[in-house]
Motif scaffolding. Structure first.
Motif, PDB file in Angstrom:
ATOM      1  N   VAL A   9       0.830  -1.202   0.000  1.00 19.43           N
ATOM      2  CA  VAL A   9       0.000   0.000   0.000  1.00 19.43           C
ATOM      3  C   VAL A   9       0.869   1.258   0.000  1.00 19.43           C
ATOM      4  O   VAL A   9       0.604   2.224  -0.729  1.00 19.43           O
ATOM      5  N   GLY A  10       1.934   1.239   0.798  1.00 23.23           N
ATOM      6  CA  GLY A  10       2.778   2.420   0.939  1.00 23.23           C
ATOM      7  C   GLY A  10       3.555   2.784  -0.301  1.00 23.23           C
ATOM      8  O   GLY A  10       3.967   3.939  -0.457  1.00 23.23           O
ATOM      9  N   ASN A  11       3.765   1.829  -1.215  1.00 21.95           N
ATOM     10  CA  ASN A  11       4.533   2.101  -2.413  1.00 21.95           C
ATOM     11  C   ASN A  11       3.671   2.410  -3.635  1.00 21.95           C
ATOM     12  O   ASN A  11       4.197   2.553  -4.740  1.00 21.95           O
ATOM     13  N   LEU A  12       2.365   2.511  -3.441  1.00 20.02           N
ATOM     14  CA  LEU A  12       1.502   2.908  -4.547  1.00 20.02           C
ATOM     15  C   LEU A  12       1.707   4.384  -4.874  1.00 20.02           C
ATOM     16  O   LEU A  12       1.750   5.233  -3.989  1.00 20.02           O
ATOM     17  N   GLN A  13       1.839   4.692  -6.143  1.00 19.47           N
ATOM     18  CA  GLN A  13       1.911   6.086  -6.581  1.00 19.47           C
ATOM     19  C   GLN A  13       0.522   6.695  -6.691  1.00 19.47           C
ATOM     20  O   GLN A  13       0.335   7.898  -6.524  1.00 19.47           O
ATOM     21  N   SER A  14      -0.465   5.844  -6.971  1.00 19.89           N
ATOM     22  CA  SER A  14      -1.858   6.272  -7.034  1.00 19.89           C
ATOM     23  C   SER A  14      -2.729   5.038  -6.891  1.00 19.89           C
ATOM     24  O   SER A  14      -2.277   3.907  -7.104  1.00 19.89           O
ATOM     25  N   CYS A  15      -3.981   5.242  -6.531  1.00 24.49           N
ATOM     26  CA  CYS A  15      -4.918   4.129  -6.447  1.00 24.49           C
ATOM     27  C   CYS A  15      -6.334   4.667  -6.323  1.00 24.49           C
ATOM     28  O   CYS A  15      -6.558   5.840  -6.010  1.00 24.49           O
ATOM     29  N   SER A  16      -7.282   3.782  -6.574  1.00 24.38           N
ATOM     30  CA  SER A  16      -8.674   4.055  -6.250  1.00 24.38           C
ATOM     31  C   SER A  16      -9.271   2.779  -5.687  1.00 24.38           C
ATOM     32  O   SER A  16      -8.813   1.669  -5.981  1.00 24.38           O
ATOM     33  N   LEU A  17     -10.278   2.924  -4.843  1.00 27.74           N
ATOM     34  CA  LEU A  17     -10.933   1.770  -4.246  1.00 27.74           C
ATOM     35  C   LEU A  17     -12.305   2.157  -3.740  1.00 27.74           C
ATOM     36  O   LEU A  17     -12.599   3.349  -3.554  1.00 27.74           O
ATOM     37  N   THR A  18     -13.144   1.150  -3.558  1.00 28.12           N
ATOM     38  CA  THR A  18     -14.449   1.329  -2.946  1.00 28.12           C
ATOM     39  C   THR A  18     -14.380   0.847  -1.509  1.00 28.12           C
ATOM     40  O   THR A  18     -13.807  -0.213  -1.236  1.00 28.12           O
ATOM     41  N   LEU A  19     -14.944   1.619  -0.608  1.00 27.01           N
ATOM     42  CA  LEU A  19     -14.941   1.263   0.808  1.00 27.01           C
ATOM     43  C   LEU A  19     -16.386   1.241   1.308  1.00 27.01           C
ATOM     44  O   LEU A  19     -17.099   2.236   1.215  1.00 27.01           O
ATOM     45  N   LYS A  20     -16.790   0.090   1.836  1.00 30.60           N
ATOM     46  CA  LYS A  20     -18.122  -0.065   2.408  1.00 30.60           C
ATOM     47  C   LYS A  20     -17.978  -0.272   3.910  1.00 30.60           C
ATOM     48  O   LYS A  20     -17.280  -1.190   4.338  1.00 30.60           O
ATOM     49  N   THR A  21     -18.611   0.583   4.695  1.00 30.91           N
ATOM     50  CA  THR A  21     -18.440   0.513   6.143  1.00 30.91           C
ATOM     51  C   THR A  21     -19.775   0.371   6.861  1.00 30.91           C
ATOM     52  O   THR A  21     -20.813   0.866   6.398  1.00 30.91           O
ATOM     53  N   GLU A  22     -19.739  -0.310   8.000  1.00 31.67           N
ATOM     54  CA  GLU A  22     -20.851  -0.371   8.938  1.00 31.67           C
ATOM     55  C   GLU A  22     -20.313  -0.074  10.328  1.00 31.67           C
ATOM     56  O   GLU A  22     -19.290  -0.626  10.732  1.00 31.67           O
ATOM     57  N   ASN A  23     -20.987   0.809  11.026  1.00 33.45           N
ATOM     58  CA  ASN A  23     -20.549   1.222  12.356  1.00 33.45           C
ATOM     59  C   ASN A  23     -21.725   1.084  13.313  1.00 33.45           C
ATOM     60  O   ASN A  23     -22.722   1.795  13.187  1.00 33.45           O
ATOM     61  N   ASP A  24     -21.645   0.129  14.232  1.00 26.96           N
ATOM     62  CA  ASP A  24     -22.693  -0.067  15.236  1.00 26.96           C
ATOM     63  C   ASP A  24     -22.356   0.764  16.460  1.00 26.96           C
ATOM     64  O   ASP A  24     -21.330   0.549  17.109  1.00 26.96           O
ATOM     65  N   ILE A  25     -23.242   1.710  16.788  1.00 27.64           N
ATOM     66  CA  ILE A  25     -23.017   2.622  17.909  1.00 27.64           C
ATOM     67  C   ILE A  25     -24.111   2.424  18.946  1.00 27.64           C
ATOM     68  O   ILE A  25     -25.297   2.312  18.618  1.00 27.64           O
ATOM     69  N   LEU A  26     -23.708   2.384  20.212  1.00 30.36           N
ATOM     70  CA  LEU A  26     -24.658   2.151  21.299  1.00 30.36           C
ATOM     71  C   LEU A  26     -25.494   3.399  21.548  1.00 30.36           C
ATOM     72  O   LEU A  26     -24.969   4.489  21.781  1.00 30.36           O
ATOM     73  N   ASP A  27     -26.798   3.233  21.483  1.00 31.81           N
ATOM     74  CA  ASP A  27     -27.754   4.298  21.759  1.00 31.81           C
ATOM     75  C   ASP A  27     -28.444   4.012  23.086  1.00 31.81           C
ATOM     76  O   ASP A  27     -28.863   2.875  23.344  1.00 31.81           O
ATOM     77  N   ALA A  28     -28.566   5.029  23.939  1.00 31.61           N
ATOM     78  CA  ALA A  28     -29.118   4.829  25.277  1.00 31.61           C
ATOM     79  C   ALA A  28     -30.550   4.303  25.239  1.00 31.61           C
ATOM     80  O   ALA A  28     -30.971   3.544  26.121  1.00 31.61           O
ATOM     81  N   ARG A  29     -31.312   4.678  24.221  1.00 26.98           N
ATOM     82  CA  ARG A  29     -32.717   4.275  24.135  1.00 26.98           C
ATOM     83  C   ARG A  29     -32.919   3.032  23.288  1.00 26.98           C
ATOM     84  O   ARG A  29     -33.744   2.181  23.598  1.00 26.98           O
ATOM     85  N   LEU A  30     -32.141   2.897  22.202  1.00 32.07           N
ATOM     86  CA  LEU A  30     -32.392   1.839  21.224  1.00 32.07           C
ATOM     87  C   LEU A  30     -31.404   0.682  21.282  1.00 32.07           C
ATOM     88  O   LEU A  30     -31.594  -0.331  20.614  1.00 32.07           O
ATOM     89  N   GLY A  31     -30.336   0.841  22.046  1.00 33.34           N
ATOM     90  CA  GLY A  31     -29.294  -0.178  22.037  1.00 33.34           C
ATOM     91  C   GLY A  31     -28.341   0.043  20.876  1.00 33.34           C
ATOM     92  O   GLY A  31     -28.066   1.178  20.484  1.00 33.34           O
ATOM     93  N   SER A  32     -27.839  -1.036  20.288  1.00 33.55           N
ATOM     94  CA  SER A  32     -26.863  -0.927  19.199  1.00 33.55           C
ATOM     95  C   SER A  32     -27.564  -0.572  17.881  1.00 33.55           C
ATOM     96  O   SER A  32     -28.475  -1.272  17.442  1.00 33.55           O
ATOM     97  N   VAL A  33     -27.138   0.540  17.269  1.00 36.37           N
ATOM     98  CA  VAL A  33     -27.726   1.026  16.019  1.00 36.37           C
ATOM     99  C   VAL A  33     -26.647   1.043  14.942  1.00 36.37           C
ATOM    100  O   VAL A  33     -25.532   1.518  15.171  1.00 36.37           O
ATOM    101  N   THR A  34     -26.972   0.522  13.756  1.00 33.65           N
ATOM    102  CA  THR A  34     -26.002   0.406  12.668  1.00 33.65           C
ATOM    103  C   THR A  34     -26.138   1.563  11.687  1.00 33.65           C
ATOM    104  O   THR A  34     -27.239   1.865  11.212  1.00 33.65           O
ATOM    105  N   PHE A  35     -25.003   2.193  11.382  1.00 38.70           N
ATOM    106  CA  PHE A  35     -24.933   3.228  10.355  1.00 38.70           C
ATOM    107  C   PHE A  35     -24.007   2.737   9.244  1.00 38.70           C
ATOM    108  O   PHE A  35     -22.930   2.195   9.515  1.00 38.70           O
TER     109      PHE A  35
END
Length: 212
Positions: A9-35
């Protein structure tokens, strides 16, 4: 395996990529919520970056042209410029520390990523070969003082990151972060103009809210 990934990765002069993320965050009322978010990342070393993101937290674009960083919200048609350091890594650090903006895929591009990971980790294990979306991968797992993490690295000669999972295990927290790294294009020809932001004629310029 981690060193070979970091080197690739460090020796790439250029690149493109797709990144798909999910982040589960604890909510006081709903519990774990996924974004969820989908991002397309374009990088040209050492001083060009363009990211377009869409997902549960809105649609936005980031531009870095070697001198300035611009955040553009396509949902509300506003943009915020800020002076930036002279390299991508310095800019990512600066914008994160001062403005609280996180950049997708950034961790693996840090030159000292493996050294810092080893320093922080209480355990680090190679779990062997597994499969992510029909792609054979090295499966690495470890723990720090407050997190468990897993990294899947392509077993196809490229040693590119395929998946990252981080779980925060500190008391009172239940945060899960997962990222899929897809559609890598290595060393493409990227024109400098794609990293320049031209504000739409009806866009509103606003000031950044500085992180406190």
């Amino acid at each position: 395996i981690l060193d070979r990934m970091s080197f690739a990765v460090g020796n790439l002069q250029s690149c493109s990529l797709t990144l798909k993320t999910e982040n589960d965050i604890l909510d006081a009322r709903l519990g774990s919520v996924t974004f969820s978010d989908n991002a397309r990342v374009y990088l040209k070393a050492p001083d060009k970056l363009y990211v377009t993101k869409s997902g549960d937290k809105g649609n936005k674009e980031f531009y870095y042209d070697g001198k300035n960083f611009i955040y553009y919200s396509t949902d509300i048609n506003t943009y915020s410029p800020a002076p930036a350091p002279t390299t991508i890594i310095q800019t990512i650090d600066s914008i994160h520390n001062t403005l609280g903006i996180d950049f997708p895929a950034a961790d693996f591009f840090y030159p000292y990523f493996v050294d810092q990971l080893l320093e922080m980790s209480d355990n680090l294990v190679n779990l062997g070969i597994t499969s992510v979306n029909n792609k054979k991968c090295y499966h690495i797992a470890g723990t720090t003082i407050d997190k468990t993490y897993q990294i899947w690295i392509a077993d196809d000669g490229t040693f590119l990151p395929v998946k990252l999972s981080i779980v925060t295990v500190s008391p009172g927290s239940d945060e899960h972060y997962t990222a899929l790294y897809e559609d890598w294009v290595l060393n493409p020809t990227l024109q400098d103009s794609m990293f320049d932001f031209t504000a739409p004629s009806d866009a509103l310029k606003v000031k950044f809210s500085v992180k406190k």
